[in-house]
Design a protein around this motif. Sequence first.
Motif, PDB file in Angstrom:
ATOM      1  N   ASP A 187     101.036  57.170 -76.448  1.00 39.30           N
ATOM      2  CA  ASP A 187     101.792  56.369 -77.421  1.00 39.30           C
ATOM      3  C   ASP A 187     101.637  54.875 -77.154  1.00 39.30           C
ATOM      4  O   ASP A 187     101.533  54.077 -78.074  1.00 39.30           O
ATOM      5  CB  ASP A 187     103.288  56.720 -77.370  1.00 39.30           C
ATOM      6  N   LEU A 188     101.661  54.515 -75.875  1.00 42.28           N
ATOM      7  CA  LEU A 188     101.613  53.087 -75.526  1.00 42.28           C
ATOM      8  C   LEU A 188     100.193  52.610 -75.206  1.00 42.28           C
ATOM      9  O   LEU A 188      99.993  51.512 -74.714  1.00 42.28           O
ATOM     10  CB  LEU A 188     102.537  52.802 -74.337  1.00 42.28           C
ATOM     11  N   LYS A 189      99.242  53.515 -75.458  1.00 41.24           N
ATOM     12  CA  LYS A 189      97.820  53.186 -75.249  1.00 41.24           C
ATOM     13  C   LYS A 189      97.553  52.682 -73.828  1.00 41.24           C
ATOM     14  O   LYS A 189      96.901  51.664 -73.610  1.00 41.24           O
ATOM     15  CB  LYS A 189      97.340  52.166 -76.284  1.00 41.24           C
ATOM     16  N   VAL A 190      98.119  53.384 -72.879  1.00 39.84           N
ATOM     17  CA  VAL A 190      97.876  53.056 -71.469  1.00 39.84           C
ATOM     18  C   VAL A 190      96.631  53.811 -71.031  1.00 39.84           C
ATOM     19  O   VAL A 190      96.588  55.030 -71.072  1.00 39.84           O
ATOM     20  CB  VAL A 190      99.082  53.457 -70.597  1.00 39.84           C
ATOM     21  N   GLU A 191      95.594  53.041 -70.700  1.00 42.50           N
ATOM     22  CA  GLU A 191      94.339  53.660 -70.278  1.00 42.50           C
ATOM     23  C   GLU A 191      94.395  53.919 -68.788  1.00 42.50           C
ATOM     24  O   GLU A 191      95.097  53.247 -68.056  1.00 42.50           O
ATOM     25  CB  GLU A 191      93.153  52.710 -70.574  1.00 42.50           C
ATOM     26  N   ASP A 192      93.620  54.881 -68.357  1.00 41.80           N
ATOM     27  CA  ASP A 192      93.525  55.182 -66.934  1.00 41.80           C
ATOM     28  C   ASP A 192      92.524  54.216 -66.298  1.00 41.80           C
ATOM     29  O   ASP A 192      91.423  54.585 -65.947  1.00 41.80           O
ATOM     30  CB  ASP A 192      93.083  56.639 -66.759  1.00 41.80           C
ATOM     31  N   GLU A 193      92.914  52.943 -66.194  1.00 44.55           N
ATOM     32  CA  GLU A 193      91.977  51.932 -65.688  1.00 44.55           C
ATOM     33  C   GLU A 193      92.045  51.767 -64.183  1.00 44.55           C
ATOM     34  O   GLU A 193      91.227  51.092 -63.585  1.00 44.55           O
ATOM     35  CB  GLU A 193      92.260  50.586 -66.367  1.00 44.55           C
ATOM     36  N   GLY A 194      93.040  52.344 -63.584  1.00 47.46           N
ATOM     37  CA  GLY A 194      93.144  52.299 -62.133  1.00 47.46           C
ATOM     38  C   GLY A 194      93.354  50.903 -61.581  1.00 47.46           C
ATOM     39  O   GLY A 194      92.987  50.599 -60.446  1.00 47.46           O
ATOM     40  N   GLN A 195      93.956  50.008 -62.367  1.00 48.30           N
ATOM     41  CA  GLN A 195      94.062  48.623 -61.898  1.00 48.30           C
ATOM     42  C   GLN A 195      95.048  48.452 -60.735  1.00 48.30           C
ATOM     43  O   GLN A 195      94.999  47.451 -60.034  1.00 48.30           O
ATOM     44  CB  GLN A 195      94.424  47.686 -63.036  1.00 48.30           C
ATOM     45  N   TYR A 196      95.953  49.396 -60.542  1.00 48.04           N
ATOM     46  CA  TYR A 196      96.888  49.291 -59.414  1.00 48.04           C
ATOM     47  C   TYR A 196      96.534  50.275 -58.304  1.00 48.04           C
ATOM     48  O   TYR A 196      97.355  50.545 -57.442  1.00 48.04           O
ATOM     49  CB  TYR A 196      98.325  49.546 -59.883  1.00 48.04           C
ATOM     50  N   ASP A 197      95.336  50.826 -58.365  1.00 52.36           N
ATOM     51  CA  ASP A 197      94.970  51.801 -57.344  1.00 52.36           C
ATOM     52  C   ASP A 197      94.987  51.164 -55.957  1.00 52.36           C
ATOM     53  O   ASP A 197      94.507  50.066 -55.754  1.00 52.36           O
ATOM     54  CB  ASP A 197      93.568  52.368 -57.622  1.00 52.36           C
ATOM     55  N   GLY A 198      95.569  51.885 -55.027  1.00 58.47           N
ATOM     56  CA  GLY A 198      95.611  51.420 -53.634  1.00 58.47           C
ATOM     57  C   GLY A 198      95.900  52.628 -52.796  1.00 58.47           C
ATOM     58  O   GLY A 198      95.253  53.662 -52.946  1.00 58.47           O
ATOM     59  N   SER A 199      96.913  52.535 -51.948  1.00 59.68           N
ATOM     60  CA  SER A 199      97.301  53.707 -51.167  1.00 59.68           C
ATOM     61  C   SER A 199      97.745  54.811 -52.121  1.00 59.68           C
ATOM     62  O   SER A 199      98.279  54.549 -53.193  1.00 59.68           O
ATOM     63  CB  SER A 199      98.464  53.368 -50.246  1.00 59.68           C
ATOM     64  N   ARG A 200      97.522  56.006 -51.688  1.00 60.01           N
ATOM     65  CA  ARG A 200      97.831  57.152 -52.536  1.00 60.01           C
ATOM     66  C   ARG A 200      98.495  58.225 -51.685  1.00 60.01           C
ATOM     67  O   ARG A 200      98.054  58.482 -50.578  1.00 60.01           O
ATOM     68  CB  ARG A 200      96.486  57.632 -53.050  1.00 60.01           C
ATOM     69  N   ASN A 201      99.579  58.822 -52.164  1.00 58.83           N
ATOM     70  CA  ASN A 201     100.169  59.956 -51.456  1.00 58.83           C
ATOM     71  C   ASN A 201      99.442  61.233 -51.876  1.00 58.83           C
ATOM     72  O   ASN A 201      99.177  61.429 -53.062  1.00 58.83           O
ATOM     73  CB  ASN A 201     101.649  60.092 -51.840  1.00 58.83           C
ATOM     74  N   THR A 202      99.126  62.055 -50.927  1.00 53.75           N
ATOM     75  CA  THR A 202      98.552  63.359 -51.290  1.00 53.75           C
ATOM     76  C   THR A 202      99.362  64.448 -50.598  1.00 53.75           C
ATOM     77  O   THR A 202      99.768  64.298 -49.447  1.00 53.75           O
ATOM     78  CB  THR A 202      97.074  63.493 -50.863  1.00 53.75           C
ATOM     79  N   TYR A 203      99.604  65.524 -51.322  1.00 57.26           N
ATOM     80  CA  TYR A 203     100.462  66.597 -50.826  1.00 57.26           C
ATOM     81  C   TYR A 203      99.781  67.949 -51.003  1.00 57.26           C
ATOM     82  O   TYR A 203      99.055  68.158 -51.981  1.00 57.26           O
ATOM     83  CB  TYR A 203     101.778  66.627 -51.617  1.00 57.26           C
ATOM     84  N   ASP A 204     100.087  68.856 -50.070  1.00 55.80           N
ATOM     85  CA  ASP A 204      99.682  70.243 -50.263  1.00 55.80           C
ATOM     86  C   ASP A 204     100.531  70.831 -51.380  1.00 55.80           C
ATOM     87  O   ASP A 204     101.716  70.507 -51.504  1.00 55.80           O
ATOM     88  CB  ASP A 204      99.931  71.067 -48.986  1.00 55.80           C
ATOM     89  N   ILE A 205      99.941  71.702 -52.149  1.00 53.64           N
ATOM     90  CA  ILE A 205     100.710  72.362 -53.210  1.00 53.64           C
ATOM     91  C   ILE A 205     101.507  73.511 -52.588  1.00 53.64           C
ATOM     92  O   ILE A 205     100.991  74.244 -51.747  1.00 53.64           O
ATOM     93  CB  ILE A 205      99.765  72.873 -54.315  1.00 53.64           C
ATOM     94  N   ASP A 206     102.766  73.600 -52.974  1.00 57.98           N
ATOM     95  CA  ASP A 206     103.641  74.628 -52.403  1.00 57.98           C
ATOM     96  C   ASP A 206     103.605  75.887 -53.286  1.00 57.98           C
ATOM     97  O   ASP A 206     104.205  75.919 -54.362  1.00 57.98           O
ATOM     98  CB  ASP A 206     105.069  74.067 -52.317  1.00 57.98           C
TER      99      ASP A 206
END
Length: 238
Positions: free
Chosen positions: A117-136
């Motif tokens: 709706d807000l036309k937010v593209e996946d541009e990754g402009q704030y990409d930095g540290s990322r949390n990653t989790y095991d799936i439960d």
Amino acid sequence: METFNIKINGMPIQAPKGSTILEAAKLASIDIPTLCYLKEINEIGACRICVVEVKGAKSLVASCMYPIAEGMEIWTNTPKVLESRKKTLELILSDHDRRCLSCVRSGSCELQKLCNDLKVEDEGQYDGSRNTYDIDYSAAHMYRDNNKCILCRRCSAICENIQGIGVIGANERGFNTVIASAFDMGLGETSCVSCGQCIAVCPTGALAEKDYTDEVFAALADPDKYVVVQTAPAVRAA
Ligand code: FES
């Protein structure tokens, strides 16, 4: 009932005293997007998607929390409001599993819809540290994928306030905040009754019903840890 006279986007509206801006807007069929809000269950102002401009206020306000007052003037769709919502969505996406095409909620995901709706593209402009989790995958009928969690806390609110169990809640602080069970137990080790209410209110694919395919993926990812219980007819070999 005592009412207040307010204006939203220039339109005069009468709304009951004690209403929030979001409730008053709803009465007038003015749509304000929300992500964390669940009426009377989760009204915590966590996501800031519902921000609006109020005449005289120093900054944007969360409409789901902000009470109306006599004579208040509110704008829900100014460039400043839209820019703020877009930035918030971009920040959420920066720590979100964005493989939407393979997500069980693709097409019915509230986050995905808002981004469209807000036309937010996946541009990754704030990409930095990322949390990653095991799936439960430990619960019998559902799984939890915190890589898709946006910390709206609807799940923990409904588990505690409606179901009266409260097996999940927010742990840690700041960037490390995570929705988890006590002592990081898998859902299957808690008193979770797999009622599915948390799945119904999750705005993304962070909570979902389990099916045979999920169990197969889990077993493939960690064959020592997971035993595939056949819950559907085996796929016939070609
Ligand atoms: Fe208002 Fe999330 S909906 S802050």
